[in-house]
Scaffold this motif. Sequence first.
Motif, mmCIF file in Angstrom:
data_model
loop_
_atom_site.group_PDB
_atom_site.id
_atom_site.type_symbol
_atom_site.label_atom_id
_atom_site.label_comp_id
_atom_site.label_asym_id
_atom_site.label_seq_id
_atom_site.Cartn_x
_atom_site.Cartn_y
_atom_site.Cartn_z
ATOM 1 N N ILE A 1 0.822 -1.209 0.000
ATOM 2 C CA ILE A 1 0.000 0.000 0.000
ATOM 3 C C ILE A 1 0.856 1.259 0.000
ATOM 4 O O ILE A 1 0.563 2.215 -0.723
ATOM 5 C CB ILE A 1 -0.977 -0.020 1.193
ATOM 6 C CG1 ILE A 1 -2.037 -1.091 0.947
ATOM 7 C CG2 ILE A 1 -1.615 1.351 1.416
ATOM 8 C CD1 ILE A 1 -2.981 -1.314 2.114
ATOM 9 N N TYR A 2 1.942 1.275 0.784
ATOM 10 C CA TYR A 2 2.755 2.486 0.833
ATOM 11 C C TYR A 2 3.364 2.797 -0.529
ATOM 12 O O TYR A 2 3.480 3.970 -0.909
ATOM 13 C CB TYR A 2 3.821 2.400 1.939
ATOM 14 C CG TYR A 2 5.095 1.688 1.557
ATOM 15 C CD1 TYR A 2 6.200 2.400 1.095
ATOM 16 C CD2 TYR A 2 5.210 0.303 1.665
ATOM 17 C CE1 TYR A 2 7.375 1.755 0.753
ATOM 18 C CE2 TYR A 2 6.367 -0.344 1.322
ATOM 19 C CZ TYR A 2 7.456 0.382 0.866
ATOM 20 O OH TYR A 2 8.617 -0.254 0.516
ATOM 21 N N VAL A 3 3.716 1.768 -1.298
ATOM 22 C CA VAL A 3 4.271 1.978 -2.641
ATOM 23 C C VAL A 3 3.190 2.542 -3.566
ATOM 24 O O VAL A 3 3.460 3.442 -4.370
ATOM 25 C CB VAL A 3 4.854 0.659 -3.208
ATOM 26 C CG1 VAL A 3 5.242 0.809 -4.674
ATOM 27 C CG2 VAL A 3 6.041 0.196 -2.372
ATOM 28 N N GLU B 1 -6.446 9.565 6.865
ATOM 29 C CA GLU B 1 -7.907 9.479 6.796
ATOM 30 C C GLU B 1 -8.387 9.346 5.348
ATOM 31 O O GLU B 1 -9.274 8.556 5.054
ATOM 32 C CB GLU B 1 -8.538 10.709 7.450
ATOM 33 C CG GLU B 1 -8.423 10.726 8.960
ATOM 34 C CD GLU B 1 -8.935 12.016 9.585
ATOM 35 O OE1 GLU B 1 -9.493 12.874 8.861
ATOM 36 O OE2 GLU B 1 -8.766 12.170 10.809
ATOM 37 N N GLN B 2 -7.793 10.122 4.457
ATOM 38 C CA GLN B 2 -8.218 10.101 3.055
ATOM 39 C C GLN B 2 -7.936 8.758 2.394
ATOM 40 O O GLN B 2 -8.722 8.286 1.571
ATOM 41 C CB GLN B 2 -7.551 11.237 2.275
ATOM 42 C CG GLN B 2 -8.097 12.589 2.673
ATOM 43 C CD GLN B 2 -7.312 13.739 2.096
ATOM 44 O OE1 GLN B 2 -6.118 13.632 1.856
ATOM 45 N NE2 GLN B 2 -7.986 14.848 1.877
ATOM 46 N N PHE B 3 -6.797 8.149 2.720
ATOM 47 C CA PHE B 3 -6.441 6.861 2.129
ATOM 48 C C PHE B 3 -6.926 5.684 2.968
ATOM 49 O O PHE B 3 -6.759 4.536 2.577
ATOM 50 C CB PHE B 3 -4.926 6.754 1.941
ATOM 51 C CG PHE B 3 -4.378 7.618 0.841
ATOM 52 C CD1 PHE B 3 -4.746 7.404 -0.481
ATOM 53 C CD2 PHE B 3 -3.497 8.641 1.121
ATOM 54 C CE1 PHE B 3 -4.243 8.184 -1.493
ATOM 55 C CE2 PHE B 3 -2.983 9.431 0.108
ATOM 56 C CZ PHE B 3 -3.362 9.204 -1.195
ATOM 57 N N ASN B 4 -7.449 5.987 4.163
ATOM 58 C CA ASN B 4 -7.918 4.961 5.083
ATOM 59 C C ASN B 4 -6.795 3.983 5.453
ATOM 60 O O ASN B 4 -6.956 2.760 5.366
ATOM 61 C CB ASN B 4 -9.136 4.226 4.518
ATOM 62 C CG ASN B 4 -9.902 3.472 5.591
ATOM 63 O OD1 ASN B 4 -9.870 3.848 6.761
ATOM 64 N ND2 ASN B 4 -10.563 2.394 5.197
ATOM 65 N N VAL B 5 -5.651 4.563 5.818
ATOM 66 C CA VAL B 5 -4.494 3.781 6.258
ATOM 67 C C VAL B 5 -3.983 4.390 7.564
ATOM 68 O O VAL B 5 -4.396 5.477 7.952
ATOM 69 C CB VAL B 5 -3.356 3.779 5.192
ATOM 70 C CG1 VAL B 5 -3.825 3.107 3.911
ATOM 71 C CG2 VAL B 5 -2.846 5.174 4.914
ATOM 72 N N THR B 6 -3.062 3.705 8.197
ATOM 73 C CA THR B 6 -2.514 4.220 9.451
ATOM 74 C C THR B 6 -1.553 5.380 9.188
ATOM 75 O O THR B 6 -1.001 5.512 8.096
ATOM 76 C CB THR B 6 -1.754 3.121 10.224
ATOM 77 O OG1 THR B 6 -0.578 2.770 9.492
ATOM 78 C CG2 THR B 6 -2.633 1.899 10.459
#
Length: 134
Positions: free
Chosen positions: A11-13, A42-47
Motif C-alpha cells: 500500500i505504501y508503494v 484518513e483520506q487513504f484509510n491507512v494508518t
Amino acid sequence: MDLKFENNTPIYVQIMNWIKEQIVSGQFLPGSRLPSVRDMSEQFNVTSNTIQRVLRELEIEGIIYTQRGIGVFITEDKDKITSLRLNMSNQLVEKFIGSMKLLGFSEDEIVNAVIRISKAGVSDAGDSEDKEFM
C-alpha cells in the motif's frame, strides 16, 4: 484522493506512486504543501505509520522536503521532477512492450499499434472494428 489499492503491491508503494503521478501531471505543483499525515491517513484509510513511511521514502528520493513545524512540500527542483516524469514514462513503456512481446507481437507490430492508436485517439481505439496491428 481516490485510490483503489491492489493486492500485489504494498500500500505504501501505491500511495507513493499516486503522489508521484500527481506531481508529474501537475496536480501537485512544485513547492506546494501536501496534506498533513493525519489528513492523508484518513483520506487513504491507512494508518499514520503508512503515511509516514510514504513521506520518508519520498524525502529520501528527493521528491518532497519537510519544513519542521510547517509541513511537507513538493520539491521545487524542476530537474528532479523532469527526471521523475521520464523514469515513470520509461517504466510504463517497458511494461507495455514486455506485455505485447508476451502476446507474441514483434517490435514493428508494437510500433504500428502505438502509431495507429495514437492517431485514432485512445478513447476511439477500443471501439475500432479494425483489430489488426499491422
